[in-house]
Design an enzyme around this catalytic site. Structure first.
Site: not given
Lengths: 430, 430
Positions: B137, B142, B242, B266, B358
């Site tokens: 992450y 994002h 994803d 995915s 992302t």
């Protein structure tokens, strides 16, 4: 198909010690390294391990549709893939071969030499290659205890908890069999009152008393498994110690869930006890209120009456039992967990493992983790060697055991035993 | 070992279309089904797929330490296990075989018939068996966008975000290669203002523009990989979509993280571009403030300049580019992610996949999800067929592409293209 192997009156010509977890009614499946350093698939009766690869080569599984090498493998995945009908044929046949009245193998010394091993001359391996491991959070008592400690006693359960068998993905690569020692993990933690994390060994290493089920693979990508058919996809169960580092967990888990606080190791008992063998121990599951959504409503909702205990053995060799719990306390059933897991079309494969979540009972002596047993360290646990524990110390060995019993038979899981070693030390250069 | 294969002046005797992602400087690895229905490991130059299994059998990898069947497998896992030195020897050799001045294979029509395939006569497969898949992450943009929308714009980042490359475990079994259609997932969601969830198809299906790296297996259980050695464990990268169901995610994710909202599918691009091939495109990573803990401090901190784009193709065949981003925006590097992942001793295996999270850039047209591009549905995106999108609709095809380029060479990933089908319908009985 009738499961003859469960007949409680059946006796075996192999010796079975009193209170053994492995009478002829159990017939679990596992993988072991033989005295000749060969890996094979086997079962266990009493204190004998039985080489199913050898039995098959000798023709004992005649007329059962099995490939020649099905038991000559490193894992049970392909056998589990063969499906419930085959599992039952094989388990029934093993039961017949070792029946006290069957003299075929009993009187064949040459075959017995090849097929039978004493448990102390073999080394148990991981029984399956775990493609994916999922951990649920399905004990209401555990979720309530954790919610009470970390959030609000009046709203201990999250709003979704009574509607969803909450679960998340874990790490497959660090699932190890009983006997494999693990290391105290290092990582980031946030000291109380500070804003900047520090690095070091976890100070709050904990076990979680769980059980896990192992699945076969029959749904296609995109297709759910219905709750009433879900148990057909479950091959069997093992004891599961979901090692946890509470201080790492607390700092890392928002917003995506536990990660390094869990994935350093999970330990399992090496014999998979089939769901078939557990059928005599079905019990009603706790009532659910509110009623869940239709895809989670089972026609017959039942659990299994499996007595569980946790012990800590210290370096002097003494062991103290610190918890007695039972699998039957689980609020969500395995069938509900699997139906939920696949309702979005998620593909389940042979050898996948799904943990129950910590199994805490209703009383403080039945809690399934040190976090709860010592209530965040406020109530240390006394051990038989005179020491106290709030969490697990270096060189402690955590032992979990489980068994079912009624007037006629005892079916057990053996144990999962894991020693916690001190943290890894980076070698200094020069 | 010098990586001759990266020499920008090298030319090949195979035709390479202008702006191809696959010049002789790329040499990615993949697995494909040949016109004879045989699965083999291969590489690609221009629009030709090259059967490495056949090349090896014909002796073209002489003097490189490879087992005979290393390329005659369903997956690249064993080859990746062979380690960086072997990858480089093989990639350099392939580069030599197809060099414009090398006439050995070029003039051997019999060999060429066996070794070369046109891309349109083969079918790409998953390149690896993914033992474990982790999703990070790591895009600050994002995480800030999501925090702003769902929490507090003034405290958009969680307190741990600048200290930890936050990550969590995902589902391996539902990773599919480009071209595999997926179904809109069904599940529980909580309608706004309600207290009881409802069941149905997700209404907010989204993509996430990510890249993933694939590892080899060299650390033992309990032993960390140091941040400065981490890239040696990385074989290569793919494009990664994803898929996410935002409404399911919102209801399920507390406290253990996203589960069914992510694990329905995915999608990845099928050619693994090696980290070696990406070396000419190193760029500095964004500065980190505060400085992370020592185990995350890299001597040289760099990322890769990989241009990324996302398109939506509608049923009329028209495609609209809706985002242009770049891998270089990532706040945490792959080396930091892998060092963090193993700091607790977590074992990493060959074929494991780790997603970036992302990848959103700094401007609204560089955001990596519909959630951000349409800002929670408040700013619908116009498509070329005249329709609008807040999230992805049934029968939309999402396409992600990625490439690096400089004055001398273009190295690309091809694409990952996935059609979203309507939800699964349970067959009615009778």
């Amino acid at each position: 198909m009738p499961i003859h192997a469960n007949d409680p009156s059946r006796q075996t010509w192999l010796p079975v010690p009193e209170h053994s977890d492995f009478p002829i009614q159990n017939i679990p499946f596992g993988v072991f390294l033989t005295r000749d350093d060969i890996i094979t698939i086997g079962t266990r009766i009493g204190d004998h391990a039985i080489d199913l690869g050898a039995l098959h080569q000798l023709g004992y599984f005649e007329n059962i549709p099995l490939t020649d090498d099905i038991f000559l493998q490193d894992t049970l995945n392909d056998f589990i893939s063969d499906g419930q009908k085959t599992w039952r044929l094989v388990r029934n046949r093993i039961s017949e071969i070792f029946d006290i009245n069957n003299e075929t193998l009993k009187n064949n010394e040459a075959h017995k030499k090849i097929v039978l091993f004493s448990m102390d001359e073999i080394e148990m391996q991981l029984p399956v290659q775990v493609g994916d491991y999922t951990d649920f959070y399905s004990s209401k008592e555990h979720a309530t205890n954790v919610g009470t400690m970390f959030r609000d006693p009046d709203n201990a359960l999250m709003p979704n908890w009574l509607h969803i068998p909450v679960g998340y993905h874990g790490r497959s690569s660090t699932i190890v069999p009983s006997g494999t020692p693990i290391r105290r993990p290092q990582g980031q933690t946030l000291p109380k009152g500070e804003e900047t994390p520090v690095f070091g060994p976890s100070r709050l290493v904990d076990f979680e008393l769980e059980m896990a089920f192992i699945t076969t693979d029959t749904n296609a990508l995109g297709e759910p498994v219905s709750v009433d058919e879900a148990e057909e996809y479950i091959f069997g169960m093992v004891l599961f110690n979901d090692w946890s580092a509470r201080d790492i967990q607390k700092w890392e888990y928002v917003p995506l869930g536990p990660f390094l606080s869990k994935n350093f190791a999970s330990s399992i008992s090496p014999w998979i006890v089939t769901l078939d063998a557990l059928q005599p121990f079905r019990v009603e599951s706790p009532k659910q209120n509110p009623e869940p959504l239709p895809y989670l409503q089972q026609k017959e909702r039942y659990s299994y009456d499996i007595n569980l205990e946790v012990g800590i053995a210290t370096e002097d060799g003494s062991e103290t039992t610190i918890s007695n719990s039972n699998f039957k306390y689980m609020y969500w059933t395995m069938a509900q967990q699997l139906a939920h897991h696949t309702i979005n079309g998620c593909k389940v494969n042979s050898g996948d493992m799904m943990g129950s979540g910590t199994i805490s009972g209703p009383t403080p002596d039945s809690y399934g983790s040190m976090l709860e047993l010592s209530w965040q360290g406020t109530k240390p646990i006394k051990l038989n060697d005179g020491s106290e524990r709030k969490f697990i110390q270096d060189n402690d060995t955590v032992i979990m055991r489980g068994h079912c019993s009624n007037n006629e038979v005892r079916i057990g899981f053996g144990e999962v035993r894991t020693k916690l070693l001190p943290p890894f030390e980076t070698k200094k250069k020069g």
